[in-house]
Design a protein around this motif. Sequence first.
Motif, mmCIF file in Angstrom:
data_model
loop_
_atom_site.group_PDB
_atom_site.id
_atom_site.type_symbol
_atom_site.label_atom_id
_atom_site.label_comp_id
_atom_site.label_asym_id
_atom_site.label_seq_id
_atom_site.Cartn_x
_atom_site.Cartn_y
_atom_site.Cartn_z
ATOM 1 N N ALA A 164 0.787 -1.164 -0.132
ATOM 2 C CA ALA A 164 0.088 0.065 0.018
ATOM 3 C C ALA A 164 0.882 1.063 0.029
ATOM 4 O O ALA A 164 0.303 2.327 -0.111
ATOM 5 N N VAL A 165 2.086 1.066 0.180
ATOM 6 C CA VAL A 165 3.001 2.314 0.086
ATOM 7 C C VAL A 165 3.993 2.084 -1.090
ATOM 8 O O VAL A 165 3.994 2.849 -1.985
ATOM 9 N N ILE A 166 5.015 1.278 -0.792
ATOM 10 C CA ILE A 166 6.215 1.100 -1.711
ATOM 11 C C ILE A 166 5.754 0.780 -3.036
ATOM 12 O O ILE A 166 6.239 1.140 -4.084
ATOM 13 N N GLN A 167 4.769 -0.265 -3.456
ATOM 14 C CA GLN A 167 4.220 -0.698 -4.647
ATOM 15 C C GLN A 167 3.621 0.586 -5.303
ATOM 16 O O GLN A 167 3.913 0.535 -6.691
ATOM 17 N N LYS A 168 2.775 1.245 -4.631
ATOM 18 C CA LYS A 168 2.099 2.373 -5.290
ATOM 19 C C LYS A 168 2.840 3.301 -5.901
ATOM 20 O O LYS A 168 2.698 3.780 -6.820
ATOM 21 N N LEU A 169 4.012 3.672 -5.074
ATOM 22 C CA LEU A 169 5.029 4.739 -5.183
ATOM 23 C C LEU A 169 5.871 4.301 -6.479
ATOM 24 O O LEU A 169 6.080 4.867 -7.416
ATOM 25 N N GLU A 170 6.347 2.953 -6.447
ATOM 26 C CA GLU A 170 7.095 2.328 -7.641
ATOM 27 C C GLU A 170 6.332 2.347 -8.960
ATOM 28 O O GLU A 170 6.880 2.784 -9.847
ATOM 29 N N VAL A 181 14.674 3.623 -13.366
ATOM 30 C CA VAL A 181 13.447 4.142 -13.792
ATOM 31 C C VAL A 181 13.234 3.880 -15.316
ATOM 32 O O VAL A 181 13.923 4.269 -16.252
ATOM 33 N N ALA A 182 11.898 3.361 -15.615
ATOM 34 C CA ALA A 182 11.507 3.212 -17.057
ATOM 35 C C ALA A 182 11.728 4.508 -17.677
ATOM 36 O O ALA A 182 11.129 5.459 -17.294
ATOM 37 N N PRO A 183 12.088 4.625 -19.155
ATOM 38 C CA PRO A 183 12.044 5.761 -19.986
ATOM 39 C C PRO A 183 10.568 6.336 -20.084
ATOM 40 O O PRO A 183 9.431 5.319 -19.804
ATOM 41 N N PRO A 184 10.574 7.622 -20.187
ATOM 42 C CA PRO A 184 9.199 8.322 -20.635
ATOM 43 C C PRO A 184 8.091 7.606 -21.382
ATOM 44 O O PRO A 184 6.969 7.356 -21.309
ATOM 45 N N SER A 185 8.620 6.916 -22.499
ATOM 46 C CA SER A 185 8.032 6.426 -23.488
ATOM 47 C C SER A 185 7.305 5.022 -22.971
ATOM 48 O O SER A 185 6.146 4.742 -23.586
ATOM 49 N N ALA A 186 8.004 4.364 -21.956
ATOM 50 C CA ALA A 186 7.350 3.216 -21.327
ATOM 51 C C ALA A 186 6.433 3.435 -20.429
ATOM 52 O O ALA A 186 5.532 2.656 -19.956
ATOM 53 N N SER A 187 6.348 4.779 -19.875
ATOM 54 C CA SER A 187 5.687 5.189 -18.758
ATOM 55 C C SER A 187 5.102 6.556 -19.103
ATOM 56 O O SER A 187 5.689 7.585 -18.416
ATOM 57 N N PRO A 188 4.090 6.684 -19.839
ATOM 58 C CA PRO A 188 3.688 8.155 -20.247
ATOM 59 C C PRO A 188 3.155 9.024 -19.133
ATOM 60 O O PRO A 188 2.537 8.545 -18.326
ATOM 61 N N GLN A 189 3.527 10.265 -19.199
ATOM 62 C CA GLN A 189 3.149 11.209 -18.091
ATOM 63 C C GLN A 189 1.860 12.230 -18.527
ATOM 64 O O GLN A 189 1.769 11.811 -19.539
ATOM 65 N N TRP A 190 1.428 12.737 -17.712
ATOM 66 C CA TRP A 190 0.308 13.775 -18.328
ATOM 67 C C TRP A 190 0.606 14.475 -19.254
ATOM 68 O O TRP A 190 1.919 14.943 -19.283
ATOM 69 N N SER A 191 -0.319 14.907 -20.280
ATOM 70 C CA SER A 191 0.149 15.659 -21.248
ATOM 71 C C SER A 191 -0.504 16.980 -20.872
ATOM 72 O O SER A 191 -1.863 16.881 -20.707
ATOM 73 N N SER A 192 -0.062 18.165 -21.022
ATOM 74 C CA SER A 192 -0.785 19.491 -20.676
ATOM 75 C C SER A 192 -1.416 20.016 -21.799
ATOM 76 O O SER A 192 -0.912 20.171 -23.107
ATOM 77 N N GLU A 193 -2.714 19.799 -21.925
ATOM 78 C CA GLU A 193 -3.532 20.163 -23.022
ATOM 79 C C GLU A 193 -3.411 21.545 -23.701
ATOM 80 O O GLU A 193 -3.483 21.803 -24.888
ATOM 81 N N ASP A 194 -2.924 22.372 -22.664
ATOM 82 C CA ASP A 194 -2.992 23.901 -23.172
ATOM 83 C C ASP A 194 -1.602 24.264 -23.271
ATOM 84 O O ASP A 194 -1.125 25.345 -23.308
#
Length: 457
Positions: A164-170, A181-194
């Motif tokens: 409930a802590v470590i797995q969630k954060l990882e 840490v996986a590269p961004p392409s493997a783990s996409p982040q939020w994209s700012s629509e504006d």
Amino acid sequence: MSSQTILRISREITQIQQGSDLSIAVACQEKDVRHVKALIIGPHGSPYEYGFFEFTVNFGSEYPSKPPKVEAKTTNGGRTRFNPNIYAGGKVCLSILGTWHGERPGEEWSSAQGLESILWSIQSLMSNNPYENEPGYENAKGTEDKKMNDLYCAKIRHETLRIAVIQKLEEALAIQPDGSVAPPSASPQWSSEDDEDADGSNQVTETQPKLKFEPFKDLYKRRFLWYFEHYMSTIEQHSSKNKDGSDFTKMPFEGGGNTMDGKFKYADLGKRLVRIKEVIREETNNWATEGLAMKNRESSKAASIHRQFEQLGDYLKRKKLHNMDVELENGNPFIWILTYFGKPSTHLDGGIFKVKVSISPRFPEEQPRCRVETPLFHHRVSKDGVLCYFPKESDMLRNHVECIAEALEEESPPYDPRTIVHPEATKLLWGSEADKKKYYRQVRRSAQRTTEDAMES
């Protein structure tokens, strides 16, 4: 579903989101309020302490005449039963949900109840005596029963940290089993629509994959920084009592896959916690680089953040915050450096404190991270400078600055264990009168040191 029902659900969601209870959170996608994600943070003093427990809440057409369907999602992929009433398969047994028949009147569902009361009821299961939640063990008070409850709490405490802590954060940080840490392409982040360039072109393309709805990722990271010292203290306190490699004790009511099996591995958990903290710090540092690149290509988001900075001076004057000065670090609109001057006749009188505010290029979806860079003994500041504060308007940076000042100036706050970021300072502040005097002496000493350091430099 009727419009009246939709309106009621929306109102209940808003009530929680605008409330002051730091132990629960809810979110839904605007297109459908019937499907809600809920988060319960494990209660202080319990084996679930500061764990992040997710649930889904699905409202049917008969709501509020009938309760919604609730399912636990923090189950280690259906392998871990965190409570006699919270099954590994996700079932939550509660009389108000109609999934368990209570013996006392008033325990069943009524239309007067709602989302908040459901979450509070689930949270009440996360106690120091989870063993007694199992039918037939409600009055288990004997010596052997107490021993079994302690053994049950021991493995819940370990698995709360692990799952409930470590797995969630990882997962939120895309940390791999080897710590990379996986590269961004493997783990996409939020994209700012504006986030548009000066020519109006948007950086988000239609070919980009639709991102999974994960509303609590940023909350996990911010709260992890708050509670890091507690997590490490838990490991230090309980690793000696539970030897690494020893098996969990199986409870009499566990079986058929609906169990909490495993081994104690506190040493490994400690290493993973430290790695998570490192990655969060790296991520925060990357915001500055990403933000500067946005500024150089004249993105609308960078311009908006810079505009908020330019308007801050007038706002601070209106609020009579004359003891605050704010500047950009190296002209980067995403890094604000606050200088806080301790007010006369307060415990911080004469102190000069630097606070670094790192702003995400995805603000306000990701909230700022603040670090007090000047050493300060304070109940709102962790040992390594993480500042615990509460913006009233989270989408306005000026309010963040105002609330940072309020947090530093807070001298007689009501006790709230969910805001403990500096356990030693907290223990003194809410201790005996002698403890309180010791706390304030250390606060004043922090302020005095800043003057001494300034004179030496």
